[in-house]
Design an enzyme around this catalytic site. Sequence first.
Site, short mmCIF file in Angstrom:
data_model
loop_
_atom_site.label_atom_id
_atom_site.label_comp_id
_atom_site.label_asym_id
_atom_site.label_seq_id
_atom_site.Cartn_x
_atom_site.Cartn_y
_atom_site.Cartn_z
CD GLU A 219 -3.03 -1.06 2.21
OE1 GLU A 219 -2.77 -0.50 3.29
OE2 GLU A 219 -4.13 -1.58 1.98
CD GLU B 92 -3.81 -6.14 2.53
OE1 GLU B 92 -4.69 -5.48 3.14
OE2 GLU B 92 -2.59 -5.89 2.60
C1 BG6 Z 1 -4.42 -3.00 4.78
C2 BG6 Z 1 -3.08 -3.42 5.29
O1 BG6 Z 1 -4.50 -1.63 4.92
O2 BG6 Z 1 -5.57 -3.41 5.44
C3 BG6 Z 1 -3.09 -4.53 6.31
O3 BG6 Z 1 -2.20 -3.73 4.25
C4 BG6 Z 1 -4.30 -4.37 7.21
O4 BG6 Z 1 -1.88 -4.53 7.00
C5 BG6 Z 1 -5.56 -4.49 6.36
O5 BG6 Z 1 -4.34 -5.25 8.28
C6 BG6 Z 1 -6.86 -4.48 7.13
O6 BG6 Z 1 -6.90 -3.36 7.96
P1 BG6 Z 1 -7.15 -3.48 9.51
O7 BG6 Z 1 -6.93 -2.13 10.01
O8 BG6 Z 1 -8.54 -3.95 9.66
O9 BG6 Z 1 -6.16 -4.47 10.03
#
Ligand code: BG6
Length: 476
Positions: A183, A373
């Site tokens: 990111e 993701e």
């Molecule tokens: C992304 C990141 O922003 O979202 C991860 O690359 C992160 O590291 C994921 O865990 C989900 O966000 P969160 O804040 O729910 O853990």
Amino acid sequence: MSVDKLWGRKDAQRLFPEDFLWGGAVAANQLEGAYLEDGKGLSVADVLPDGVFGRIADPPEGEYLKHQAIDFYHRYEEDIALFAEMGFRTLRTSIAWSRIFPNGDETVPNEAGLAFYDRVFDELLKHNIQPLITLSHYEMPLGLVREHGGWSNRETIAHFERFARVVFERYADKVKYWLTFNEINIILHAPFIGGGIYPEKATEQVLYQAIHHQFVASALAVKACHELIPDSKIGCMIAGGPLYPLTPKPEDVLEAMRKERENFFFSDVQVRGAYPRYKLRYFEKANIQLDIAEDDLEILKHTVDFVSFSYYMSYCATVDTELIEQSRGNIMSEVKNPFLPVSEWNWTIDPQGLRYILNQLYDRYGVPLFIVENGLGALDQPDEHGYVNDDYRIDYMKDHLLEAAKAIDEGVELLGYTSWGCIDIVSNSSGEIRKRYGFIYVDRHDDLTGDFKRTKKKSFDWYKQVIATNGDYLQT
Ligand code: BG6
């Protein structure tokens, strides 16, 4: 030549191509624990007890959830066996930079850190799971931040390149898929984890200089990867999320375009190998002077093989200042979409947005894409047997995957899908573990209690069926 031949996909009646890389995604700092074991140094992630937007507590005052996380460092065999049981073809994780170079500026790597990832990658390969490795996932060595100013300092490029070359050489036979910065666009919103820059120092001038250093470092890593592992692929990674104009007013449409470019700027440079004119003009008007060394623009021409991104939500853009004021405090301060539901953490749920951004990115770059993701962070409630009936997660993923399949049917080349937090891990934004994403429940809690026991959730068997049928099960 027939259109069929030009189109070239033989199994187009199936939702996903045969070699689609199904799997899950995690990051070292959110699951490994063992934060000072076997010579590891502190990273930026180790001094954020309340998550990305909380205080920086350096040196750590006591134990934070991430310090032990879910203890993957000692339990990776059990976890990988569970991933294999679901049929994973890939696992995305990161290499904690400070396990390899504890302070970041050493010249000799820490052998114990390298040996740990040898064990993890061997275990994955034993189960036919391809490692997909992020070089830098919000876990820069704290030494580089404290003593060198993080990415604001040009010298960090050399430290990063050394790290990248060491791991490429070491794992050349084991890892064929790589990502440079997780990111990379988030540095504009979270400078400490994104760039090792303290919030009070994060002026636009400092941030864009740091970003320039990251671009050069990323391109040098691409170059090294191509040289050292010729049969590998290396991609960039952005936080993706379409920006819809809140209304059809042309002002809102233009505002959406402007905001979208704040994200696409990062992939534009990494895919096209040069600064886009809209950004150069912006720098000029904002009086941002970038210090660009002579070779930098040549180095940037080492471009990535594919574009990967995270997708959780879409956003709305407007010029209506009153609405913007009301939405202050959200991650990117965009206003709510009145047509879409939100998660328990107020993240907009928009499966069609995934189809939209896949098409958008493919139209823009014409290179393969990878969803690295996606998932639903939710409050899971285990029953008296410890079982979590997470139909809400199944619904979320099913809706998103079906939209991804539509994008493939519309012509997008998609390499794979790794769902975020395939086993419960510590949240990045809030530092909690009660925000769970996994197919596997971990008995670990925000008050640092729990015995770390792993239990399959309902979604575990569901995802297993999805993978076993190469996605056809989504249609049932
Ligand atoms: C992304 C990141 O922003 O979202 C991860 O690359 C992160 O590291 C994921 O865990 C989900 O966000 P969160 O804040 O729910 O853990």
